[in-house]
Design a protein around this motif. Structure first.
Motif, PDB file in Angstrom:
ATOM      1  N   THR A 187       0.965  -1.156   0.029  1.00 10.89           N
ATOM      2  CA  THR A 187      -0.039  -0.013  -0.034  1.00 10.89           C
ATOM      3  C   THR A 187       0.940   1.383   0.036  1.00 10.89           C
ATOM      4  OG1 THR A 187      -0.107  -0.105   2.469  1.00 10.89           O
ATOM      5  CG2 THR A 187      -1.998  -1.263   1.020  1.00 10.89           C
ATOM      6  N   SER A 188       2.019   1.178   0.662  1.00  7.83           N
ATOM      7  CA  SER A 188       2.927   2.432   0.341  1.00  7.83           C
ATOM      8  C   SER A 188       3.442   2.737  -1.091  1.00  7.83           C
ATOM      9  CB  SER A 188       4.156   2.228   1.325  1.00  7.83           C
ATOM     10  OG  SER A 188       4.966   1.063   0.675  1.00  7.83           O
ATOM     11  N   VAL A 189       3.461   1.986  -2.065  1.00  7.73           N
ATOM     12  CA  VAL A 189       3.933   2.310  -3.196  1.00  7.73           C
ATOM     13  C   VAL A 189       2.826   3.130  -3.944  1.00  7.73           C
ATOM     14  CG1 VAL A 189       4.718   1.423  -5.361  1.00  7.73           C
ATOM     15  CG2 VAL A 189       5.166   0.285  -3.168  1.00  7.73           C
ATOM     16  N   GLU A 190       3.509   4.359  -4.320  1.00  3.45           N
ATOM     17  CA  GLU A 190       2.488   5.156  -5.217  1.00  3.45           C
ATOM     18  C   GLU A 190       3.047   5.387  -6.565  1.00  3.45           C
ATOM     19  OE1 GLU A 190       1.829   9.148  -3.390  1.00  3.45           O
ATOM     20  OE2 GLU A 190       1.578   8.398  -1.335  1.00  3.45           O
ATOM     21  N   ALA A 191       4.030   4.954  -6.899  1.00  2.00           N
ATOM     22  CA  ALA A 191       4.643   5.032  -8.354  1.00  2.00           C
ATOM     23  C   ALA A 191       5.664   3.917  -8.409  1.00  2.00           C
ATOM     24  CB  ALA A 191       5.073   6.345  -8.401  1.00  2.00           C
ATOM     25  N   VAL A 192       5.727   3.573  -9.638  1.00  2.00           N
ATOM     26  CA  VAL A 192       6.547   2.537 -10.375  1.00  2.00           C
ATOM     27  C   VAL A 192       7.202   3.125 -11.436  1.00  2.00           C
ATOM     28  CG1 VAL A 192       7.544   0.299 -11.136  1.00  2.00           C
ATOM     29  CG2 VAL A 192       5.820   0.491  -9.093  1.00  2.00           C
ATOM     30  N   VAL A 193       8.660   3.550 -11.565  1.00  2.11           N
ATOM     31  CA  VAL A 193       9.188   3.863 -12.791  1.00  2.11           C
ATOM     32  C   VAL A 193       9.755   2.973 -13.415  1.00  2.11           C
ATOM     33  CG1 VAL A 193      10.764   5.607 -13.450  1.00  2.11           C
ATOM     34  CG2 VAL A 193       9.507   6.370 -11.557  1.00  2.11           C
ATOM     35  N   PHE A 194       9.383   2.390 -14.379  1.00  2.00           N
ATOM     36  CA  PHE A 194       9.826   1.213 -15.247  1.00  2.00           C
ATOM     37  C   PHE A 194      11.015   1.602 -16.249  1.00  2.00           C
ATOM     38  CE2 PHE A 194       8.387  -3.293 -15.263  1.00  2.00           C
ATOM     39  CZ  PHE A 194       9.132  -3.532 -16.419  1.00  2.00           C
ATOM     40  N   VAL A 195      11.857   1.611 -15.991  1.00  2.00           N
ATOM     41  CA  VAL A 195      13.202   1.961 -17.013  1.00  2.00           C
ATOM     42  C   VAL A 195      13.184   0.703 -18.154  1.00  2.00           C
ATOM     43  CG1 VAL A 195      15.437   2.557 -17.457  1.00  2.00           C
ATOM     44  CG2 VAL A 195      14.282   3.426 -15.427  1.00  2.00           C
ATOM     45  N   THR A 196      13.264   1.481 -19.360  1.00  2.00           N
ATOM     46  CA  THR A 196      13.319   0.357 -20.427  1.00  2.00           C
ATOM     47  C   THR A 196      14.396   0.642 -21.447  1.00  2.00           C
ATOM     48  OG1 THR A 196      11.980  -0.724 -22.071  1.00  2.00           O
ATOM     49  CG2 THR A 196      11.545   1.556 -21.997  1.00  2.00           C
ATOM     50  N   SER A 197      14.493   0.258 -22.349  1.00  2.00           N
ATOM     51  CA  SER A 197      15.742   0.254 -23.510  1.00  2.00           C
ATOM     52  C   SER A 197      14.895   0.931 -24.850  1.00  2.00           C
ATOM     53  CB  SER A 197      16.235  -0.996 -23.818  1.00  2.00           C
ATOM     54  OG  SER A 197      16.812  -1.021 -24.870  1.00  2.00           O
ATOM     55  N   ASP A 198      15.958   1.791 -25.587  1.00  2.00           N
ATOM     56  CA  ASP A 198      15.470   2.010 -26.821  1.00  2.00           C
ATOM     57  C   ASP A 198      15.290   0.730 -27.775  1.00  2.00           C
ATOM     58  OD1 ASP A 198      18.093   1.104 -27.266  1.00  2.00           O
ATOM     59  OD2 ASP A 198      18.847   2.572 -28.451  1.00  2.00           O
ATOM     60  N   LYS A 199      15.398  -0.494 -27.508  1.00  2.00           N
ATOM     61  CA  LYS A 199      15.209  -1.560 -28.362  1.00  2.00           C
ATOM     62  C   LYS A 199      13.893  -1.958 -28.211  1.00  2.00           C
ATOM     63  CE  LYS A 199      19.487  -2.133 -28.995  1.00  2.00           C
ATOM     64  NZ  LYS A 199      20.108  -1.032 -28.090  1.00  2.00           N
ATOM     65  N   VAL A 200      12.732  -1.295 -27.437  1.00  2.00           N
ATOM     66  CA  VAL A 200      11.618  -1.544 -27.508  1.00  2.00           C
ATOM     67  C   VAL A 200      10.851  -0.783 -28.639  1.00  2.00           C
ATOM     68  CG1 VAL A 200      11.519  -2.013 -25.284  1.00  2.00           C
ATOM     69  CG2 VAL A 200      10.932   0.193 -25.992  1.00  2.00           C
ATOM     70  N   TYR A 201      11.637   0.180 -29.241  1.00  2.00           N
ATOM     71  CA  TYR A 201      10.933   0.954 -30.285  1.00  2.00           C
ATOM     72  C   TYR A 201      11.500   0.430 -31.699  1.00  2.00           C
ATOM     73  CZ  TYR A 201      10.221   4.069 -26.415  1.00  2.00           C
ATOM     74  OH  TYR A 201      10.082   4.777 -25.284  1.00  2.00           O
ATOM     75  N   ASP A 202      10.496   0.888 -32.726  1.00  2.00           N
ATOM     76  CA  ASP A 202      11.153   0.640 -33.969  1.00  2.00           C
ATOM     77  C   ASP A 202      12.075   1.539 -34.434  1.00  2.00           C
ATOM     78  OD1 ASP A 202      11.225  -0.471 -36.541  1.00  2.00           O
ATOM     79  OD2 ASP A 202       9.376   0.538 -37.184  1.00  2.00           O
ATOM     80  N   ASN A 203      13.262   1.235 -34.176  1.00  2.00           N
ATOM     81  CA  ASN A 203      14.645   1.803 -34.391  1.00  2.00           C
ATOM     82  C   ASN A 203      14.944   1.772 -36.141  1.00  2.00           C
ATOM     83  OD1 ASN A 203      16.988   3.203 -34.673  1.00  2.00           O
ATOM     84  ND2 ASN A 203      17.792   2.191 -32.473  1.00  2.00           N
ATOM     85  N   LYS A 204      14.766   2.743 -36.783  1.00  2.00           N
ATOM     86  CA  LYS A 204      15.174   3.082 -38.273  1.00  2.00           C
ATOM     87  C   LYS A 204      16.602   3.272 -38.485  1.00  2.00           C
ATOM     88  CE  LYS A 204      10.037   2.941 -39.422  1.00  2.00           C
ATOM     89  NZ  LYS A 204      10.231   1.647 -39.827  1.00  2.00           N
ATOM     90  N   GLU A 205      17.344   3.661 -37.415  1.00  2.00           N
ATOM     91  CA  GLU A 205      18.664   4.433 -37.645  1.00  2.00           C
ATOM     92  C   GLU A 205      19.564   3.459 -38.340  1.00  2.00           C
ATOM     93  OE1 GLU A 205      19.545   6.124 -34.066  1.00  2.00           O
ATOM     94  OE2 GLU A 205      17.887   7.578 -33.926  1.00  2.00           O
ATOM     95  N   TRP A 206      19.322   2.360 -38.167  1.00  2.00           N
ATOM     96  CA  TRP A 206      20.358   1.366 -38.683  1.00  2.00           C
ATOM     97  C   TRP A 206      20.127   1.085 -40.153  1.00  2.00           C
ATOM     98  CZ3 TRP A 206      18.045  -3.193 -40.813  1.00  2.00           C
ATOM     99  CH2 TRP A 206      16.587  -3.355 -40.101  1.00  2.00           C
TER     100      TRP A 206
END
Length: 206
Positions: A187-206
């Motif tokens: 009950t004490s938890v008010e927020a979870v900051v979920f850090v992810t990676s650029d790999k989850v995006y459609d990376n077209k730079e390559w």
């Protein structure tokens, strides 16, 4: 003490705009940034939150004080604190006055890791705990009762993921699920900051 208007911890995001803090004002969300920072994603945030959004720029010293007031004295959990970004985040939260608990695995770089060089264990209550350990994660979060959880622990190496898929899926999926489920039941938890990676995006730079 946290100002009354900050009934929930702010979230922050950083793209090319610099660091932005969002305050929950009840009827609306206020985006606060340092003077001189250009923001072009207000509409994006509005669509995500489905609430009115307003923008306010403040001098750098006022912005820094806002972060200080928000986290000072608050219990925060960081997962993956032995990694590069986790070590920097732990350092920053410590400087803001937060009471930092941290879990992760020993750094694979050994004595040359940022964790060891910067003596991160002196800035937090550091515990070696594998996030795949369901009971261990649940018991710890129930015990320390954090207000905010920053989740960074992961198997982040792509090629290692090919070589060790079971370990990678176990950490990145079930480990994350353990964190989220323990947070849901605390009950004490008010927020979870979920850090992810650029790999989850459609990376077209390559």
């Amino acid at each position: 003490a946290i100002p009354a208007e900050l009934r929930r911890p702010p979230f922050a995001f950083a793209k090319r705009h610099g660091l932005i803090v969002a305050q929950d004002l009840g009827a609306a969300v206020e985006l606060v940034c340092k003077s001189g920072v250009s923001i072009d994603s207000v509409q994006e945030v509005r669509r995500f939150l489905r609430r009115p959004v307003r923008l306010r720029t403040v001098p750098p010293e006022e912005f820094d004080a806002l972060l200080q007031r928000t986290y000072e004295g608050q219990t925060v959990l960081v997962t993956g604190h032995s990694g590069f970004k986790g070590s920097w985040l732990t350092t920053w939260l410590h400087q803001l006055g937060a009471k930092v608990f941290a879990i992760g695995l020993p750094p694979e770089q050994g004595p040359d890791s940022l964790y060891n060089v910067a003596r991160i264990e002196e800035l937090c209550d550091s515990r070696w705990l594998d996030i795949r350990d369901t009971n261990g994660v649940f018991n710890l979060i129930q015990q320390i009762k954090p207000r905010v959880i920053f989740h960074l622990a992961a198997q982040a190496l792509v090629h290692r993921g090919y070589r060790e898929p079971i370990f990678t899926f176990g950490t990145n999926i079930m480990g994350a699920a353990n964190i989220l489920e323990a947070a849901r039941q605390t009950t004490s938890v008010e927020a979870v900051v979920f850090v992810t990676s650029d790999k989850v995006y459609d990376n077209k730079e390559w």
